[in-house]
Design an enzyme around this catalytic site. Sequence first.
Site, PDB file in Angstrom:
ATOM      1  CG  ASP A   9     143.325  50.211 -30.749  1.00 49.63           C
ATOM      2  OD1 ASP A   9     142.923  51.744 -30.117  1.00 49.63           O
ATOM      3  OD2 ASP A   9     142.741  50.112 -31.060  1.00 49.63           O
ATOM      4  CD  GLU A 106     144.520  51.749 -33.972  1.00 50.41           C
ATOM      5  OE1 GLU A 106     145.254  49.984 -33.435  1.00 50.41           O
ATOM      6  OE2 GLU A 106     144.508  52.095 -35.058  1.00 50.41           O
TER       7      GLU A 106
END
Length: 408
Positions: A9, A106
């Site tokens: 992320d 992500e």
Amino acid sequence: MDRQIVLSDLNACYASIEIARDPNLRGKPVAVCGSVEERHGIILAKSDLAKQAGIKTGMVRWQAMLLCPNLITVPPNIELYRRVTNRVREIYSDYSNLRDDFSIDESWIDLTGTCRIGKEVRLVHEIRERLKAETGLTASMGLSWNRIFAKIGSDIAGPDAVAEITRDNMKDVVWPLPADVMMGVGRATKRKLNDMGIETIGELAAANPDFLKRRFGKNGTVLYAFANGIDTTPIRAEGTGPPVKSIGNSTTTSRDMVNDEDVRIVLMTLAESVGMRLREERFKGYVVEFALRTTDLRWLIHQRKIKRPTNTTWDILEVGFQLYKEVRTLPLRSIGIRVSTLVSADEPEQMNLFENEIKNDNQRAIDRAVDTIREAYGFHSIQRGLTRLDEKLGTLNAREENVTFARF
């Protein structure tokens, strides 16, 4: 052998890209913000320093400035963000061709078999360091044997760090966390779980699976499995993402829409965009959804299933406008239109004796001609007369702005 799944992320992705591009922004609170003049002045992303000042994504700019008077706002540069995140994915590809992109910032990466057993954490740190060195971005990374715990790991890791969740430590690391930290538990599900006395992931993992199934249906079985780390969903190979489930477009207008004509002008532009995308992707859809947002920022969504799937601009406009009239609320700040329950445009279709098929054929011919002209000369090279009734509302380039594809 257990899989080795990473969820990477990127930290404050858009804001971090802007800071990497302009070193003068380092050490200052930064937010990516839409155009205030065009009433898109919403905070889209914020740096860590801005976050510490209380700035939140979705906040309007004037509210953010009250919290942080020295906040620096920059306009979004989507093309730049795409180039940088594409470079990030190229780095991931050096380690595995099995990658699912959860969002623009992500990605799940399957590292199973890419290094010696026990060296996976070291490899994840290597990826993290390469991201920082080659793009200027940092990432929070979670490593586990399944996607769900890898995601939780990235959430708890902190900026520029790695958290490993194993079968040995999951009861200490994962189970004490609130249930809504886990994928699949939104606000409504959390409320229902809390009413049942289930507050944590561990309590969800210990619940009776049959009871959860009776309470939540199929989703109850999924929640029980996720809480116990049971997830065998494969990480897809690059370029093999899930099929598109819907295509839509929405916009915040430069002034409030105060009457039906205003709504129809904007809806025409949105319907053209959605229809053109459907035709490009060779889809038709059975469900049309209309969304509106009032001037006090409340959203209302209304949808309808139609008898025959469509991808024509006129059909999308007409059904969307009917949906609007059924929930008419004025003035409006934003509206959107979406077509879902998609089928192939090449699928045979039963003709209807009670419809004017010649008119339908003519509408399809008009769409094909307009698409051809716009592909060659740009979206504004040919326009519907309706959109010329208002210079502000009718000039939206819906072909390139705010188009959304849903793949879930």
